[in-house]
Design a protein around this motif. Structure first.
Motif, PDB file in Angstrom:
ATOM      1  N   SER A 117       0.732  -1.287   0.025  1.00 12.38           N
ATOM      2  CA  SER A 117       0.043  -0.144  -0.001  1.00 12.38           C
ATOM      3  C   SER A 117       0.858   1.289   0.035  1.00 12.38           C
ATOM      4  CB  SER A 117      -0.856  -0.089   1.065  1.00 12.38           C
ATOM      5  OG  SER A 117      -1.754  -1.013   1.012  1.00 12.38           O
ATOM      6  N   THR A 141       1.703   5.203  -1.021  1.00 17.10           N
ATOM      7  CA  THR A 141       0.747   5.941  -1.576  1.00 17.10           C
ATOM      8  C   THR A 141       1.570   7.232  -2.507  1.00 17.10           C
ATOM      9  OG1 THR A 141       1.468   7.526   0.490  1.00 17.10           O
ATOM     10  CG2 THR A 141      -0.467   6.128   0.769  1.00 17.10           C
ATOM     11  N   THR A 168       0.165  -3.683  -4.374  1.00 11.50           N
ATOM     12  CA  THR A 168      -0.150  -2.545  -3.671  1.00 11.50           C
ATOM     13  C   THR A 168       1.272  -1.974  -3.506  1.00 11.50           C
ATOM     14  OG1 THR A 168      -0.264  -3.530  -1.709  1.00 11.50           O
ATOM     15  CG2 THR A 168      -2.436  -3.189  -2.964  1.00 11.50           C
ATOM     16  N   GLU A 220      -3.046   0.805  -5.854  1.00 12.49           N
ATOM     17  CA  GLU A 220      -4.099   1.691  -5.297  1.00 12.49           C
ATOM     18  C   GLU A 220      -3.882   3.294  -5.562  1.00 12.49           C
ATOM     19  OE1 GLU A 220      -5.002  -0.514  -1.176  1.00 12.49           O
ATOM     20  OE2 GLU A 220      -3.004   0.201  -1.552  1.00 12.49           O
TER      21      GLU A 220
END
Ligand code: FDA
Length: 308
Positions: free
Chosen positions: A65, A67, A100, A105
């Motif tokens: 994940s 960003t 991810t 994402e």
């Protein structure tokens, strides 16, 4: 038991505990049971040692994940370095990647592009990229990306995916993947999934695992059967010997630090064994999922810590 599992999975997403764990000395010591170390060099050393014991390896640079696009590219750099190191040191190893961590994402196109570069690199060095499977919200996108990559003649065969036996949809997914000739790692599934998408009872997950393992074993493709469950392993051994499927046609896969006795025994019996070796400073979510699988590990780890 199910309650404890859910509690650990919920804790695996706790940001405060994660920050404390990953930055503390005690946290690093606790994690060392399941995590090969903080640096690439640690993982390569562990891979060499496992190869010497007759086991193959898949290397996982921990992280998920991301960003920002920059973070995704930085994570991919570690994998490019690993692919070179595997080839230079002639290790029997490949890499496992989470989409991810490669920016899924942020944008599926970004993740797909980054992984395509990795698969191209793997192909050039005789390597292989396994795309790990994450939570069910990402199953469809992950499968689509892997199928698109595998469909490209310049990448075909150097990328594979993971199927999770706890999902209802997996049987249909496996049928499609097999028809396209994609290499699969079969596991039970490590995330908290609602009853709308996944079997809740262990017995149902196990039955589905056995059914899916038969599908994999009957296909002409080389697959990985990832489990530490002796019942699953016994069923796979029995089915393969009943159907004349040689032990060279598939591999068992297990996690670093889990059931090392069983890993060694399978090698002695002549089976291919691959150990999943995770490393890196972002170990917390991975570590908590391992505790969720077997809450007794908490006592085990604390006992070792006190003894040290
Ligand atoms: P199960 O959980 O039923 O356990 C059976 C027995 O195995 C236990 O009774 C115990 O003896 C032993 N055992 C299992 N876990 C243990 C642990 N943590 N510590 C000590 N003993 C343990 N999941 C996912 O969702 N996506 C993925 O991409 C992957 N990738 C992956 C790769 C590899 C190589 C493995 C082995 C596993 C995964 N997994 C995964 C994790 C997988 O979905 C599953 O959560 C664990 O493997 C635990 O399930 P078992 O099949 O081992 O059986």
């Amino acid at each position: 038991m199910q309650l404890l599992r859910s509690a650990f999975i919920a804790l695996s997403q706790n940001r405060h505990l994660r920050r404390f764990g990953e930055h503390s000395k005690i946290g690093r010591r606790l994690s060392s049971r399941f995590v090969a170390g903080m640096e690439t060099g640690d993982a390569l050393r562990v891979a060499e040692a496992l190869n010497q014991q007759g086991m193959m390896v898949t290397l996982d640079s921990l992280g998920e994940s991301v960003t920002s696009e920059m973070e995704a590219h930085r994570a991919a750099e570690v994998y490019h370095h690993l692919l070179d190191a595997i080839a230079e040191r002639k290790l029997k190893a490949n890499v496992s990647v989470k989409l991810t961590q490669m920016g899924l994402e942020i944008s599926p196109a970004l993740a797909s592009e980054i992984v395509a570069d990795l698969v191209r690199h793997a192909r050039a060095t005789g390597g292989f990229v396994r795309v790990d499977m994450e939570g069910s919200a990402l199953t469809q996108k992950t499968l689509e990306i892997v199928r698109q990559l595998h469909a490209r003649p310049d990448l075909k065969g150097n990328v594979g995916v993971v199927a999770q036996a706890y999902l209802y949809r997996t049987e249909a997914d496996v049928e499609e993947l097999l028809a396209e000739g994609i290499r699969i790692r079969l596991c039970k599934g490590a995330y908290n999934e609602p009853p709308e998408v996944a079997f809740a009872r262990k017995i149902d997950v196990d039955l589905n695992y056995v059914l899916l393992s038969h599908m994999l074993l009957m296909s002409p493709i080389y697959h990985g059967l990832a489990t530490h469950d002796e019942k699953m392993i016994g069923a796979i051994k029995a089915y393969s010997s009943q159907h004349g499927i040689g032990s060279e046609r598939f591999e068992f896969q297990m996690l670093y630090g889990v059931r090392r006795d069983l890993q060694r025994r399978l090698v002695q019996e002549g089976y291919n064994v691959r150990v999943y070796v995770p490393f890196g400073p972002q170990w917390y979510p991975y570590f908590m999922r391992r505790l969720a699988e077997r809450p007794a590990n908490v006592l085990f780890i604390l006992r070792n810590l006190l003894r040290a």
